[in-house]
Scaffold this motif. Sequence first.
Motif, PDB file in Angstrom:
ATOM      1  N   MET A  42      18.791   5.984   1.325  1.00 11.60           N
ATOM      2  CA  MET A  42      19.627   4.791   1.519  1.00 11.60           C
ATOM      3  C   MET A  42      19.016   3.850   2.559  1.00 11.60           C
ATOM      4  SD  MET A  42      21.727   5.543  -0.778  1.00 11.60           S
ATOM      5  CE  MET A  42      22.771   4.118  -0.757  1.00 11.60           C
ATOM      6  N   VAL A  43      18.545   4.442   3.656  1.00 10.06           N
ATOM      7  CA  VAL A  43      17.905   3.628   4.697  1.00 10.06           C
ATOM      8  C   VAL A  43      16.656   2.942   4.137  1.00 10.06           C
ATOM      9  CG1 VAL A  43      16.564   3.771   6.832  1.00 10.06           C
ATOM     10  CG2 VAL A  43      18.786   4.879   6.683  1.00 10.06           C
ATOM     11  N   ALA A  44      15.870   3.711   3.389  1.00 11.48           N
ATOM     12  CA  ALA A  44      14.620   3.168   2.838  1.00 11.48           C
ATOM     13  C   ALA A  44      14.904   2.017   1.873  1.00 11.48           C
ATOM     14  CB  ALA A  44      13.840   4.275   2.137  1.00 11.48           C
ATOM     15  N   LYS A  45      15.938   2.179   1.064  1.00  8.71           N
ATOM     16  CA  LYS A  45      16.278   1.134   0.096  1.00  8.71           C
ATOM     17  C   LYS A  45      16.632  -0.162   0.841  1.00  8.71           C
ATOM     18  CE  LYS A  45      19.571  -0.097  -3.557  1.00  8.71           C
ATOM     19  NZ  LYS A  45      20.108  -1.331  -2.997  1.00  8.71           N
ATOM     20  N   ALA A  46      17.491  -0.054   1.845  1.00 10.89           N
ATOM     21  CA  ALA A  46      17.912  -1.242   2.590  1.00 10.89           C
ATOM     22  C   ALA A  46      16.735  -1.868   3.328  1.00 10.89           C
ATOM     23  CB  ALA A  46      19.008  -0.858   3.582  1.00 10.89           C
ATOM     24  N   PHE A  47      15.901  -1.020   3.895  1.00 13.14           N
ATOM     25  CA  PHE A  47      14.743  -1.503   4.655  1.00 13.14           C
ATOM     26  C   PHE A  47      13.766  -2.267   3.758  1.00 13.14           C
ATOM     27  CE2 PHE A  47      10.281  -0.489   5.820  1.00 13.14           C
ATOM     28  CZ  PHE A  47      10.194  -1.265   6.976  1.00 13.14           C
ATOM     29  N   GLU A  67      31.075  -4.007  -0.219  1.00 13.03           N
ATOM     30  CA  GLU A  67      30.438  -3.264  -1.319  1.00 13.03           C
ATOM     31  C   GLU A  67      29.797  -2.025  -0.710  1.00 13.03           C
ATOM     32  OE1 GLU A  67      29.961  -4.025  -4.626  1.00 13.03           O
ATOM     33  OE2 GLU A  67      30.831  -6.050  -4.702  1.00 13.03           O
ATOM     34  N   ILE A  68      30.307  -0.875  -1.046  1.00  9.83           N
ATOM     35  CA  ILE A  68      29.741   0.364  -0.493  1.00  9.83           C
ATOM     36  C   ILE A  68      28.870   1.017  -1.561  1.00  9.83           C
ATOM     37  CG2 ILE A  68      30.284   2.661   0.414  1.00  9.83           C
ATOM     38  CD1 ILE A  68      33.041   1.169   1.223  1.00  9.83           C
ATOM     39  N   THR A  69      27.662   1.379  -1.147  1.00 11.78           N
ATOM     40  CA  THR A  69      26.765   2.071  -2.075  1.00 11.78           C
ATOM     41  C   THR A  69      26.412   3.431  -1.493  1.00 11.78           C
ATOM     42  OG1 THR A  69      25.819  -0.087  -2.594  1.00 11.78           O
ATOM     43  CG2 THR A  69      24.656   1.838  -3.452  1.00 11.78           C
ATOM     44  N   THR A  70      26.580   4.458  -2.289  1.00 14.01           N
ATOM     45  CA  THR A  70      26.183   5.807  -1.858  1.00 14.01           C
ATOM     46  C   THR A  70      25.022   6.266  -2.744  1.00 14.01           C
ATOM     47  OG1 THR A  70      27.551   7.071  -3.402  1.00 14.01           O
ATOM     48  CG2 THR A  70      28.632   6.294  -1.389  1.00 14.01           C
ATOM     49  N   VAL A  86      25.152   5.394   4.401  1.00 14.66           N
ATOM     50  CA  VAL A  86      25.446   4.699   3.136  1.00 14.66           C
ATOM     51  C   VAL A  86      25.200   3.206   3.375  1.00 14.66           C
ATOM     52  CG1 VAL A  86      27.210   6.392   2.462  1.00 14.66           C
ATOM     53  CG2 VAL A  86      27.901   4.310   3.669  1.00 14.66           C
ATOM     54  N   LEU A  87      25.253   2.431   2.320  1.00 11.40           N
ATOM     55  CA  LEU A  87      25.076   0.989   2.488  1.00 11.40           C
ATOM     56  C   LEU A  87      26.432   0.299   2.422  1.00 11.40           C
ATOM     57  CD1 LEU A  87      21.930   0.289   0.262  1.00 11.40           C
ATOM     58  CD2 LEU A  87      22.058   1.083   2.632  1.00 11.40           C
ATOM     59  N   MET A  88      26.629  -0.645   3.355  1.00 10.86           N
ATOM     60  CA  MET A  88      27.839  -1.452   3.345  1.00 10.86           C
ATOM     61  C   MET A  88      27.343  -2.891   3.247  1.00 10.86           C
ATOM     62  SD  MET A  88      30.961  -0.253   5.731  1.00 10.86           S
ATOM     63  CE  MET A  88      30.996  -1.444   7.024  1.00 10.86           C
ATOM     64  N   ASP A  89      27.632  -3.549   2.138  1.00  6.29           N
ATOM     65  CA  ASP A  89      27.052  -4.870   1.873  1.00  6.29           C
ATOM     66  C   ASP A  89      25.537  -4.841   2.104  1.00  6.29           C
ATOM     67  OD1 ASP A  89      29.468  -5.865   1.097  1.00  6.29           O
ATOM     68  OD2 ASP A  89      29.895  -6.873   3.011  1.00  6.29           O
ATOM     69  N   ASP A  90      24.906  -3.835   1.562  1.00  3.95           N
ATOM     70  CA  ASP A  90      23.452  -3.649   1.605  1.00  3.95           C
ATOM     71  C   ASP A  90      22.876  -3.301   2.980  1.00  3.95           C
ATOM     72  OD1 ASP A  90      23.259  -4.098  -1.145  1.00  3.95           O
ATOM     73  OD2 ASP A  90      23.122  -6.280  -0.858  1.00  3.95           O
ATOM     74  N   LYS A  91      23.728  -3.133   3.966  1.00  4.20           N
ATOM     75  CA  LYS A  91      23.231  -2.736   5.303  1.00  4.20           C
ATOM     76  C   LYS A  91      23.521  -1.244   5.518  1.00  4.20           C
ATOM     77  CE  LYS A  91      22.311  -6.866   7.326  1.00  4.20           C
ATOM     78  NZ  LYS A  91      21.923  -7.529   6.060  1.00  4.20           N
ATOM     79  N   PRO A  92      22.523  -0.490   6.032  1.00  5.96           N
ATOM     80  CA  PRO A  92      22.773   0.939   6.257  1.00  5.96           C
ATOM     81  C   PRO A  92      23.728   1.173   7.431  1.00  5.96           C
ATOM     82  CG  PRO A  92      20.573   0.337   7.025  1.00  5.96           C
ATOM     83  CD  PRO A  92      21.147  -0.886   6.394  1.00  5.96           C
ATOM     84  N   VAL A  93      24.696   2.037   7.229  1.00 10.06           N
ATOM     85  CA  VAL A  93      25.598   2.416   8.322  1.00 10.06           C
ATOM     86  C   VAL A  93      25.760   3.940   8.334  1.00 10.06           C
ATOM     87  CG1 VAL A  93      26.978   0.292   8.290  1.00 10.06           C
ATOM     88  CG2 VAL A  93      27.662   2.210   6.832  1.00 10.06           C
ATOM     89  N   ALA A  94      26.021   4.462   9.529  1.00  4.84           N
ATOM     90  CA  ALA A  94      26.371   5.881   9.635  1.00  4.84           C
ATOM     91  C   ALA A  94      27.841   5.964   9.257  1.00  4.84           C
ATOM     92  CB  ALA A  94      26.132   6.375  11.056  1.00  4.84           C
ATOM     93  N   SER A  95      28.127   6.543   8.101  1.00  3.82           N
ATOM     94  CA  SER A  95      29.506   6.493   7.597  1.00  3.82           C
ATOM     95  C   SER A  95      30.452   7.373   8.409  1.00  3.82           C
ATOM     96  CB  SER A  95      29.564   6.851   6.113  1.00  3.82           C
ATOM     97  OG  SER A  95      29.076   8.151   5.890  1.00  3.82           O
ATOM     98  N   CYS A  96      29.917   8.184   9.321  1.00  2.00           N
ATOM     99  CA  CYS A  96      30.790   8.965  10.205  1.00  2.00           C
ATOM    100  C   CYS A  96      31.328   8.104  11.339  1.00  2.00           C
ATOM    101  CB  CYS A  96      30.062  10.187  10.760  1.00  2.00           C
ATOM    102  SG  CYS A  96      28.759   9.803  11.941  1.00  2.00           S
ATOM    103  N   LEU A  97      30.720   6.937  11.537  1.00  2.00           N
ATOM    104  CA  LEU A  97      31.153   6.055  12.627  1.00  2.00           C
ATOM    105  C   LEU A  97      31.963   4.859  12.126  1.00  2.00           C
ATOM    106  CD1 LEU A  97      27.964   5.926  14.927  1.00  2.00           C
ATOM    107  CD2 LEU A  97      29.931   7.441  15.080  1.00  2.00           C
TER     108      LEU A  97
END
Lengths: 155, 759
Positions: A109-114, A72-75, A51-62
């Motif tokens: 999500m990764v593609a959007k942030a990238f 700002e979390i975006t799913t 997911v994105l956290m402040d527009d940065k991709p993160v593994a939400s399991c970590l």
Amino acid sequence: MKQDITLKVNGIEYHLSIEPQRTLVEVLRDTLGLTGTKKSCNEGECGACTVLMDDKPVASCLVLAVSAQGKEITTIEGLAKDTKLHPVQEAFVKKTAIQCGFCTPGMVMVAKAFLAENPKPTPAQVRKAISGNLCRCTGYQQIVDAIMAAAEANT
Amino acid sequence: MKTYSVVGKSVERTDARIKVTGQAYYAGDLTAPGMLHGKILRSPLAHGRILNIDTSKAKALPGVMAVITGRDFPGIPFGTRPDIRDQLPMPITKVHHFGEGVAAVAAVDEDTAEEALDLIKVDYEELPVVLTAEDALAPGAPLVNEFKNSNIAYASDFMFGDVEKGFKEAYYIKEEKFSSQRVSVGFIEPHACLAQVDSTGRILLQGSKQSPYITWRHMCRALDIPLSKMRIVNPFVGGGFSGKHDPFDVDFAAVRLAQITGRPVKIVLNYDEVLAAYRQRNAMDAKLRIGVKKNGEITALYAENILEGGPISGIGPFNIYYFGAFLNIPYKIPAIEYHGKLVYSNRAPCGTVRGQEIVLAQFCIDSLLHMVGEDLGIDQVELRAINAVPSNWVCANGIVVDVSGLSECIEKASEKIGWKESRKEKKEGRGIGFSCASHPSGPRLGGHFGSAVMLKLLEDGQVIITQGATEIGQGSNTVFCQMAAEELGLPFEYIIQGVSDSDTTIFDSGMFGDRATYWDGNATIAAARDLKKQLAEIVAPSLNAKPEEIEFENKRVFVRGEPARGMDWLQAVRKAYYEKGAPLYGRGNWAALDIDIVDWKTGKGNLVHGLDFIATAIEVAVDRETGQVELIKAVHGDDAGQPINPAMLEGQVNGGSAHMSGHALWEESLYDEKGRVLNYSWRDYKQPTAMDAPEYHVEHIHTHDPYGPFGAKGAGEASSCSTIAAIANGIYDAIGVRIKELPITPEKILKGLKEKEGK
């Protein structure tokens, strides 16, 4: 002991009471019912839960849900505006970049942030950007093509 | 050739928008009122007798609603065929592999269920393990499967043509050994299901199942209930690749726990459980001897193969037959002798993986062919072209090839990869490897083997399609909608995909072996024709025509040759509904009745129609310092008959190829000497990423299969079969090192280089 937190997901503020060891993916899926974010390895290797956290991709399991406060979390559920898909989503549809679909939300999500940071990428850069997201169906070619197409559509 | 309006077009997948917005619900996403969470306790041993399981402390934990073990099931074994019923829902007397489920818990939440697992005490007596084919076949080896008195699970032996004469006629004979490793199936969605039981005892199972009706039949048998007592509904499925056909302890445990508690039970595995304890591909030890004429024409082949397949047979007996059967094709081999054995072991259970065991057979034969070409100085492309099976070819074992585009596939692949140019100026550390393959469009198996489709006509003119085949990502639903639209003369958007539900869908034998497009495709056409026939009978009188004169095209129903003498589709539909009170539905079924039920032991019979063909060329770069292999570019010349949806077909071809590049180079499930899996996480088990996969190109070679729907053949799995040898051959072409033991690791390459330079 539960803890009261405030999470802002897809522009909506949620006041929640959760156990402090809960990860973001658990709270998104189990508490908020946002199951578009997928869970598989639970150790940050497959990228399905991105997911994105402040527009940065993160593994939400970590990520612990408590530490996602104030961000700002975006799913995947937050990308399309009504029935209008985000350009990256549209490109995935048009370029046949989807098969079983389980990796798709994380990939998108990764593609959007990238693309936000690299609007004119090369295919090699795209491959590197999505290398943390496993897909077993497609061989990645059409996913790379879709992200390149989304970049072109933006310019 | 007829031009089509929907077939042959890369229309958007029916599920694309649902999946891309996160609205596709997979088994792990489902919930139900009062739902409990299940967890499975796993064996730390690969082989051990279960002396006692004490669940009392777990049962006493607040929040725990039920605990079960193998003893909570009727003890009835199930299996793919009557002669190989050798597995139980959960073990009763002994554990057979590391991570096997021995007990399961249902609790109010996942944490409580986890905690309860720690309170279950299992006493084991450790038994010696059988890890390799050699262990399994050693005199006095411990027996792995309690239902069998031998470690040989199945054998397949056959001889076709005059093998002795073939080798006598050979100008050159070469014999080599090949081996391959244990690999995991690798879908991204872990096994998961939600089971519910109503007050009449009827079960509803929603699971991540590739072939829900295989699961359904096996489960009802092992639970000792009639088929009518269970309903199975497929949610979205996150990939299958042959790893989700059978019921697992996940499914059995969820159902049994739901029966006991009367509440819905969901079990979702974490991926480490999948890598440790669920379906993998058999390990192979094979020996092949080939005879060729001076020009490279094959005169005879002799092959031996042992598959080490884990503690149950699964689909393994078919695997051991398939390996031998598909040595007969895609090359012309007049005489062939084959001896195959499937053996039990104490490693993870095997089913098969994408491309089935043709993947392994083709790795062996195409590697061997490359070696022959090198030895005799024959160009690799010419060698394959000389031996390529043509149309109207009968293989030594009786497989009939109606249409083959293999020669064109080879030509296109070599042209697009730049083979001729590469021979003029060879780049250091760069090489190109070839392999061909053929994959059938679904075999005829014993038992239920047909396909059926139903088309429900709505009064707004749209049509809901349901079919026994299941969508697991491969795109079959879209393909059937395209075919139904084409046959009914409607736009693609008029066909709505229904759900896969055993209460309403007509049953299918299973989703495997490239069969859906072909079998269910033909059933789709039959269903559409049935619907048209009914509608024609209704509208014909008002058009002063006979029903057989009525045609359907462009949303119109009209008299043949006179498009103006007719009516809109919707008008015809309303005539049926409002004038005749006839809500119509079309039904169609299809089965290849003119092909044989193959005897897996003797290999006799023509088991398939619709052989698809592929020629794969892969360019690789090998780093002599590190032994690392980089895949640069892959070209697939692919004959899938008439492509129904070219873009989706390309995705299938590329995906199979990337999947097997992992098998060729990086993936291996490692076991220690006690049979414990060492690398059961994606940190340590390396599946290809976007950076590992090469740039892919697919060249469609259009042919027309006489039995296939719209001339299509089954598609998608052939590239899995051709990729490994193409990589191995490419590495040889780059650095002159031949690796015959998979995976081709940097260590093996460096060792090979050292040996070569030492000569």
